[in-house]
Design an enzyme around this catalytic site. Sequence first.
Site, PDB file in Angstrom:
ATOM      1  N   ILE A  44     -12.148   1.530  -3.981  1.00 26.95           N
ATOM      2  CA  ILE A  44     -13.287   1.646  -3.325  1.00 26.95           C
ATOM      3  C   ILE A  44     -13.667   0.426  -3.066  1.00 26.95           C
ATOM      4  CG2 ILE A  44     -13.978   3.737  -4.655  1.00 26.95           C
ATOM      5  CD1 ILE A  44     -15.474   1.997  -6.793  1.00 26.95           C
ATOM      6  N   VAL A  46     -12.396  -4.505  -3.052  1.00 20.70           N
ATOM      7  CA  VAL A  46     -10.968  -5.006  -3.593  1.00 20.70           C
ATOM      8  C   VAL A  46     -12.158  -6.439  -4.179  1.00 20.70           C
ATOM      9  CG1 VAL A  46      -9.453  -7.291  -3.484  1.00 20.70           C
ATOM     10  CG2 VAL A  46      -9.070  -4.470  -2.504  1.00 20.70           C
ATOM     11  N   GLY A  47     -11.687  -7.396  -4.978  1.00 18.65           N
ATOM     12  CA  GLY A  47     -12.877  -8.159  -5.038  1.00 18.65           C
ATOM     13  C   GLY A  47     -11.760  -9.614  -5.139  1.00 18.65           C
ATOM     14  N   GLY A  50      -9.515  -9.572  -8.471  1.00 17.28           N
ATOM     15  CA  GLY A  50      -8.794  -7.771  -8.810  1.00 17.28           C
ATOM     16  C   GLY A  50      -9.496  -6.915  -7.646  1.00 17.28           C
ATOM     17  N   ASP A 178     -24.547 -16.749  -9.797  1.00 16.34           N
ATOM     18  CA  ASP A 178     -23.243 -16.015  -8.525  1.00 16.34           C
ATOM     19  C   ASP A 178     -24.172 -14.509  -7.476  1.00 16.34           C
ATOM     20  OD1 ASP A 178     -21.120 -16.124  -6.647  1.00 16.34           O
ATOM     21  OD2 ASP A 178     -20.261 -14.919  -7.226  1.00 16.34           O
TER      22      ASP A 178
END
Length: 547
Positions: A44, A46-47, A50, A178
């Site tokens: 669902i 992609v960072g 990861g 962040d």
Amino acid sequence: MAGRVKKVAPKKKGAGYKMPAPIPTGEVIKDTLFKKEWRIGPSIGVGGFGEIYSACDHTIKTKGSDYPYAIKIEPHENGPLFVEINFYLRNANKDDIAKFMQSKKLTSLGMPTFFGKGSHECNGVTYRYLVMERFGKDVWSLFNESGKSFQPATVFQLGLQMLDVLEYIHSRGYVHADLKGANMLLGLKKTAKNQVYLVDFGLATRLKEDQPFSPDPKNAHNGTIEYTSRDAHLGEPTMRGDLEILGYNMLHWLTGELPWEKAIKQPKTVQTMKETFMKSVRSSIKSQFPNVPDALIKFFEYINSMKPKEVPDYKKCRKLFEDFLKNEGKTKNSTLDFASNKSKSPKKRVNKIVVEDVVDGSDKESDEPVKVKQNGDVPKKRGRKPKVNPDLDTENKVPETEKEIKKKAKRKSSEPAVLVKVKKTRLNPVVTPPARTNHNNISTQTSLEKTRHSSRLNASRHVSFDSPISEIVGEKSKDSVSINSSGDIFDDSFTIKEVKVKPKRKLLSTEEVIVKRVVRKKVAPAVKKGRSWKDSATIVNGRSPPK
């Protein structure tokens, strides 16, 4: 003898982090800490370090598309997920969150909880994973879909929800560092669809409460450059820095841009621009973004008044936001409206206009406006003159059909024409029609025929095709009788034909125009036997009878 399993090397991405190889759907992960099994679903997201997969409890039978959890996975060599797991272990306990909500009298809080963590080996590669509740769309996607502009009330609602989460994180001795739209996710449950959750604690930092403020060049410019606080640019994230990051996000949501957007590839330049911006924040915002509410300016001014290690006055910040929402007729718990704040362009409207155009046979031009019917109404104001196709104005020519007219060039403007001026001119017939049988047409008779039938012709009135029209034969009531009409000559001599016309001139409208014209029939004046001119009216059509 079975062959060895070949290890798949993780891909590198960004700042030296390795991206994990894809995990096959249906892979089962055993959680030794919570003694549960999780089944991997489709990816669902992609960072930066990861990948995130949907997941479900392997021991519970679920539908094929029902995955209520999310699992973040990264290779063991990476570090951000390790930091996030430790943050969740210390601060995402359900009981701790419930106590905080009770003390602040909150009905909901955008602090996510976690359900498992551990290590898993797949295809010879060891991964670290974290199991969380699955959420919906992120605010950044909604921001882009809305044309990069939120309603002011929505911006301050999001600001209030994030203030609550930041206060909880700060009370636990951490800063987020962040905060941005991509890390704010809408809840999927029916009870949480109006709640936004703050996620991604990969840069969460423990506060150094006993130490003085000390910039660290090694950690300078950490975070997302557009929103990084001035303290984080120096390498020391703070609580006032979290509020400043929130303020930059709110300014972006309101205006759709930030003053330093074009320089984000140069962190030091962005840092200098933010310092200049915050030194005179009121004048900076008023000069560049005059429509920004005063409540946000006061929020920035309060941040400027804070000391580096000072604990924020959350009540004061909340009051600024709540007062603005009150004036807008909203509250923090009102339904979030992610519609664009930009005005929509008006849709093109196509109205039918009926123009009554009459050929009166006169040699003079008239500047009188022609009546225009728009949707059945007759406007009073005057408008422009259309360019009428001369091919359609001849007396003895069949007008074009509707299909032929529609094939012509379309007008580009969408402005409706309210009134149209048309010059009334006499147009000669294209050709003189041939004489019919028993038709006494003087213009087509020879001199011999004129002499032969002179006695009979003198006994009646003669009308040529150039005879002027004294009255418009149009739409009128059946009972009305005009003294200017001649029954023996003009009855059934004209017909009303409606033709849709699209002028060649570019008007301010794409509307269809219907022109009504009086077209003369090719008929001969009937000579009624046994009737003399003495039997008719004394004055007919403005002329005296022949003597």
